[in-house]
Design a protein around this motif. Structure first.
Motif, PDB file in Angstrom:
ATOM      1  N   LEU A   1      11.450 -60.938  -6.568  1.00  3.52           N
ATOM      2  CA  LEU A   1      12.086 -59.971  -5.677  1.00  3.52           C
ATOM      3  C   LEU A   1      13.269 -59.285  -6.363  1.00  3.52           C
ATOM      4  O   LEU A   1      13.455 -58.072  -6.244  1.00  3.52           O
ATOM      5  CB  LEU A   1      12.552 -60.672  -4.401  1.00  3.52           C
ATOM      6  N   ASN A   2      14.051 -60.048  -7.079  1.00  7.67           N
ATOM      7  CA  ASN A   2      15.231 -59.473  -7.726  1.00  7.67           C
ATOM      8  C   ASN A   2      14.859 -58.572  -8.897  1.00  7.67           C
ATOM      9  O   ASN A   2      15.503 -57.538  -9.122  1.00  7.67           O
ATOM     10  CB  ASN A   2      16.166 -60.594  -8.170  1.00  7.67           C
ATOM     11  N   ASP A   3      13.813 -58.922  -9.623  1.00  9.41           N
ATOM     12  CA  ASP A   3      13.351 -58.041 -10.696  1.00  9.41           C
ATOM     13  C   ASP A   3      12.839 -56.721 -10.122  1.00  9.41           C
ATOM     14  O   ASP A   3      13.095 -55.643 -10.674  1.00  9.41           O
ATOM     15  CB  ASP A   3      12.246 -58.724 -11.508  1.00  9.41           C
ATOM     16  N   PHE A   4      12.133 -56.802  -9.006  1.00  9.08           N
ATOM     17  CA  PHE A   4      11.624 -55.600  -8.335  1.00  9.08           C
ATOM     18  C   PHE A   4      12.785 -54.707  -7.899  1.00  9.08           C
ATOM     19  O   PHE A   4      12.791 -53.489  -8.150  1.00  9.08           O
ATOM     20  CB  PHE A   4      10.779 -56.020  -7.130  1.00  9.08           C
ATOM     21  N   ALA A   5      13.772 -55.301  -7.230  1.00 12.20           N
ATOM     22  CA  ALA A   5      14.902 -54.519  -6.742  1.00 12.20           C
ATOM     23  C   ALA A   5      15.730 -53.961  -7.898  1.00 12.20           C
ATOM     24  O   ALA A   5      16.221 -52.824  -7.831  1.00 12.20           O
ATOM     25  CB  ALA A   5      15.773 -55.383  -5.835  1.00 12.20           C
TER      26      ALA A   5
END
Length: 324
Positions: free
Chosen positions: A77-81
């Motif tokens: 999720l953090n890589d996506f954001a």
């Protein structure tokens, strides 16, 4: 003055799939809304939002009880954001998802997200699998956040225990959930031991502004805390206006919060665009604010939390190109 939205969610496709596979079909009683980058930009245009600080709403990674699986989902999720924020740093920032209540994994993801991904802060649920944010035993997590003067966005989730039939959790339970976390953060001395963390409480702080004196009285009676210090720490939280900027709620919030500590929040897409517009209009029309006061909530208060945005234009672009 175009807004900085500190309460703006995203629902990545792989996150929706993970929830579905685990049998999670709603978030605090609300159906998972549709989300895309294009729809986010369209909503931002409709609400005059220059920059949205993205976050994952409940249940985040807490539905995965295995620490490694929860940590892996948080990383994804953090890589996506982060990729989205890098693509358009003027339009998007993000609060990193942290795999609480798993302490070691949470500390690692705080460090990675803030130091390597340049997250604007982290989002922590008011309780994670029944463990509240202000409970004892999380000093390593708070120390990592304090060392980085992190912004922590506190978002509510389901209360521990069964839901009450006929009352969806998002109606009232979430306000109590946030209030419980705020109470423990002050009563247990987290706020005083880690003073560099800037906490934003969702939805105008739940019941905190309205019930602050009652909360402080309990802290004094049960924990022997100094009443003025407790009151200062409670009013020193930041508060967003998500689903809360009404003629009945704003007087308590603005009378209680320290100057400069209220930021704009839309709660989109969990709050529909019409709902977000309704509450934005409540802020725009509230007679207790002059234009400087509205500008402060819409934008300038958030600049103290996110100074990188000082270099971005204080205006909404006429149009947005699709993100590749």
């Amino acid at each position: 003055m175009p807004r900085i939205d500190t309460h703006h969610h995203f629902v990545a496709p792989f996150y929706r799939s993970s929830l579905h596979e685990a049998g999670v079909e709603d978030a605090i009683g609300a159906a998972l809304p549709e989300w895309s980058v294009d729809s986010a930009l369209e909503t931002m245009a409709a609400l005059d939002i220059a920059t949205a600080i993205l976050s994952v709403s409940t249940p985040a990674a807490t539905f995965l009880t295995d620490p490694a699986a929860a940590a892996a989902l948080a990383r994804e999720l953090n890589d996506f954001a982060a990729d989205l924020a890098v693509s358009r740093p003027d339009r998007f920032g993000f609060f990193a998802t942290i795999p609480t209540p798993h302490l070691e994994e949470s500390v690692r993801e705080v460090i990675r997200s803030l130091d390597e991904l340049s997250a604007d802060g982290v989002v922590l649920l008011a309780n994670a699998m029944g463990t509240y944010l202000g409970a004892e035993g999380h000093d390593a997590l708070f120390a990592a956040l304090d060392e980085r003067s992190a912004v922590v966005f506190v978002h509510p989730t389901d209360l521990p225990g069964p839901r009450v039939p006929g009352i969806a959790p998002y109606v009232a339970d979430v306000l109590l959930d946030t209030t419980r976390a705020a109470y423990l953060l002050v009563c247990n001395g987290i706020r005083s031991r880690y003073p560099h963390i800037r906490f934003i409480l969702s939805h105008a702080g739940g019941f905190v502004p309205y019930a602050a004196h009652r909360l402080v009285g309990s802290m004094v009676g049960e924990a022997g805390r100094d009443p003025q210090q407790c009151f200062d720490e409670l009013s020193g939280f930041y508060f967003d206006t998500a689903v809360s900027s009404t003629a009945s709620a704003l007087p308590s919030l603005l009378a209680f919060a320290k100057p400069g500590h209220v930021t704009f929040g839309s709660d989109w897409p969990f709050a529909s665009l019409p709902a977000a517009q309704y509450f934005a209009q409540g802020l725009e029309s509230y007679p207790g604010l002059d234009q400087d006061g509205r500008d402060a909530i819409d934008r300038t208060n958030a600049l103290a939390l996110f100074p990188r945005l000082r270099s971005t234009p204080a205006r909404r672009p006429a149009s947005d190109a699709a993100l590749g």
